[in-house]
Write an enzyme that holds these catalytic residues in place. Structure first.
Site, mmCIF file in Angstrom:
data_model
loop_
_atom_site.group_PDB
_atom_site.id
_atom_site.type_symbol
_atom_site.label_atom_id
_atom_site.label_comp_id
_atom_site.label_asym_id
_atom_site.label_seq_id
_atom_site.Cartn_x
_atom_site.Cartn_y
_atom_site.Cartn_z
ATOM 1 C CE LYS A 78 -2.319 -1.504 3.611
ATOM 2 N NZ LYS A 78 -1.679 -2.836 3.675
ATOM 3 C CB THR A 79 3.796 2.258 2.086
ATOM 4 O OG1 THR A 79 3.055 1.994 3.282
ATOM 5 C CG2 THR A 79 4.663 3.480 2.274
ATOM 6 C CG ASP A 123 -0.140 3.384 6.548
ATOM 7 O OD1 ASP A 123 -1.030 2.645 6.096
ATOM 8 O OD2 ASP A 123 0.989 2.960 6.860
ATOM 9 C CB THR A 172 -4.982 -3.590 7.728
ATOM 10 O OG1 THR A 172 -5.228 -2.823 8.908
ATOM 11 C CG2 THR A 172 -3.531 -3.426 7.307
ATOM 12 N NE ARG A 231 6.652 -4.379 5.697
ATOM 13 C CZ ARG A 231 5.530 -3.702 5.873
ATOM 14 N NH1 ARG A 231 4.532 -4.227 6.543
ATOM 15 N NH2 ARG A 231 5.398 -2.494 5.382
HETATM 16 N N1 LIG Z 1 4.424 -5.441 -5.934
HETATM 17 C C1 LIG Z 1 5.605 -5.411 -5.332
HETATM 18 N N2 LIG Z 1 6.724 -5.713 -5.986
HETATM 19 C C2 LIG Z 1 7.918 -5.708 -5.360
HETATM 20 N N3 LIG Z 1 8.090 -5.412 -4.048
HETATM 21 C C3 LIG Z 1 7.015 -5.081 -3.360
HETATM 22 C C4 LIG Z 1 5.724 -5.055 -3.948
HETATM 23 N N4 LIG Z 1 4.825 -4.693 -3.011
HETATM 24 C C5 LIG Z 1 5.525 -4.508 -1.887
HETATM 25 N N5 LIG Z 1 6.835 -4.733 -2.088
HETATM 26 C C6 LIG Z 1 7.880 -4.683 -1.079
HETATM 27 O O1 LIG Z 1 7.295 -5.058 0.160
HETATM 28 C C7 LIG Z 1 7.658 -4.137 1.191
HETATM 29 C C8 LIG Z 1 6.386 -3.750 1.939
HETATM 30 O O2 LIG Z 1 5.562 -2.980 1.105
HETATM 31 P P1 LIG Z 1 4.711 -1.755 1.695
HETATM 32 O O3 LIG Z 1 5.449 -1.090 2.812
HETATM 33 O O4 LIG Z 1 4.327 -0.941 0.530
HETATM 34 O O5 LIG Z 1 3.461 -2.537 2.266
HETATM 35 P P2 LIG Z 1 2.179 -1.945 3.006
HETATM 36 O O6 LIG Z 1 0.999 -2.645 2.404
HETATM 37 O O7 LIG Z 1 2.184 -0.460 2.971
HETATM 38 O O8 LIG Z 1 2.367 -2.458 4.457
HETATM 39 P P3 LIG Z 1 1.762 -1.823 5.825
HETATM 40 O O9 LIG Z 1 0.293 -1.826 5.668
HETATM 41 O O10 LIG Z 1 2.279 -2.786 6.855
HETATM 42 O O11 LIG Z 1 2.383 -0.456 5.934
HETATM 43 C C9 LIG Z 1 8.365 -2.976 0.503
HETATM 44 O O12 LIG Z 1 9.683 -2.915 0.952
HETATM 45 C C10 LIG Z 1 8.421 -3.293 -0.961
HETATM 46 O O13 LIG Z 1 9.760 -3.349 -1.357
#
Ligand SMILES: Nc1ncnc2c1ncn2[C@@H]1O[C@H](COP(=O)(O)OP(=O)(O)OP(=O)(O)O)[C@@H](O)[C@H]1O
Length: 367
Positions: A78-79, A123, A172, A231
């Site tokens: 998401k981030t 977030d 989430t 992640r």
């Molecule tokens: N589609 C993707 N391709 C490659 N790497 C990814 C992808 N999605 C996420 N990542 C990797 O996974 C890690 C976590 O992603 P991110 O922080 O964007 O998740 P999030 O959904 O925002 O998590 P949270 O809700 O816990 O903050 C990042 O370091 C990123 O490098």
């Protein structure tokens, strides 16, 4: 060596990334592993296509796109997507989170300092306070907020214009968002767990960036134990890399990945210590349920949110746990996972609830 980040910052690459890694700087490493454009994003093809269209249309109109809501379990990107949205729009990005906005004034301060077209990433939007949420409704719709000055009968509302911006909310728990807030997003992207093939690609990409030597079967092993989550894939890659360096010749082969992940108690399916503790408590201590999630969390010594947002979605997806209106229930597969015979005397999910402490709001998100 640093590379330019489209949102204006810099991120380490090559040797600098390896150095950040060596220094144990997990945040820097995680940030540097993020894909920077929609084209670089692996998986999530549906959201990628839908979002691509929203962004392209906005670019061609020369206007900020509709507000975007990103929903899905932690660690799915998401981030990363919020950063990609800003980069694709060549717009600055402001990052904040629901828990950081406890008063409407906190939000007013952020909104009033936004530049035209800026992307505001909020977030954990479901954890924002009610007054801030109400202020956000007006800001999203009319690009205006009313700042209340003074208290009691003498209080006055001063309208404040804010420049058009794009809100990217992440949650989430989309089921916990009030309808009026959800309705103000023009596009909602539901992020799904990743397939093993996609995680495989992510692991090999991260290995390249981190200068880790990994074989195809080694990457596959890490990917298949990453519970559908990039992640986790990146984290496991770093742990198997440690193992390969300390106990072998530095190359992550399949046997090395297996040995390392066994050491870290991540099994072939990706179940970790917490997942097994939840299943163990559910089956052995609560007879398979139904049991409330708060009780389950206490039994495994974890926060309710961690059990609910990290362990449960994966266990539900793997068919080990069911969320019923009466509480959490172990499926026959859960009993077998623990090497136990499923009880035959109770129909699945029909037993009287042991601890119906929390089958209300949280259950709305079941599934
Ligand atoms: N589609 C993707 N391709 C490659 N790497 C990814 C992808 N999605 C996420 N990542 C990797 O996974 C890690 C976590 O992603 P991110 O922080 O964007 O998740 P999030 O959904 O925002 O998590 P949270 O809700 O816990 O903050 C990042 O370091 C990123 O490098």
């Amino acid at each position: 060596m640093t590379s330019h980040d489209d949102s204006g910052g810099t991120y380490p690459a090559g040797r600098a990334l390896v150095a950040a890694e060596a220094a144990g700087d997990e945040m820097t490493v995680e940030g540097a592993l993020r894909p920077r454009t929609l084209d670089e994003l692996i998986g999530q093809s549906r959201v990628r296509d839908q979002l691509g269209l929203v962004l392209e249309a906005a670019r061609s109109r020369g206007r900020p796109p509709d507000h975007v809501l990103l929903a899905g379990p932690p660690g799915l990107g998401k981030t990363t997507l919020a950063m990609i949205i800003a980069a694709e729009l060549s717009a600055p990005l402001r990052v904040t989170s629901g828990p950081a906005i406890q008063h409407a004034g906190d939000l007013a301060a952020i909104l009033s300092s936004l530049a035209e077209g800026e992307v505001l990433f909020l977030d954990e939007i479901h954890r924002m306070s009610r007054p801030a949420e109400e202020m956000l409704y007006m800001a999203m719709e009319d690009f205006r907020v009313d700042v209340v000055v003074g208290k009691g009968p003498g209080a006055t509302a001063i309208p404040l214009e804010i420049p058009p911006f794009t809100l990217v909310g992440a949650t989430t728990r989309s089921g916990l968002l009030p309808g009026p807030l959800r309705d103000r997003f023009g596009f909602t992207g539901h992020l799904e767990y990743y397939e093993v093939d996609e995680l495989d690609e992510i692991v090999r990409r991260s290995a390249r960036l981190l200068e880790v030597q990994i074989t195809d079967t080694g990457a596959r092993e890490v990917a298949s134990r990453s519970r559908g989550t990039p992640r986790i894939a990146n984290r496991l890659l770093r742990r198997v890399r440690d193992y390969a360096q300390v106990r072998a010749d530095g190359v992550v082969r399949q046997d090395i990945a297996q040995a390392a992940l066994n050491l870290y108690e991540v099994d072939e399916e990706g179940l970790d210590r917490l997942d097994r503790a939840v299943l163990d408590a559910l089956c052995r201590r609560f007879g398979g349920g139904p049991v409330g999630v708060s009780t389950l969390a206490v039994a495994v010594g974890e926060e309710r949110e961690t059990v609910e947002e990290v362990a449960e979605p994966f266990l539900v997806r793997r068919g080990y746990l069911a969320r019923t209106p009466r509480g959490r229930v172990a499926t026959p597969a859960a009993w077998r996972q623990l090497g136990l015979a499923p009880p035959t005397d109770v129909a699945f999910g029909q037993a009287p609830s042991l601890f119906d402490d929390d089958c209300g709001a949280g259950e709305g998100n079941a599934g």
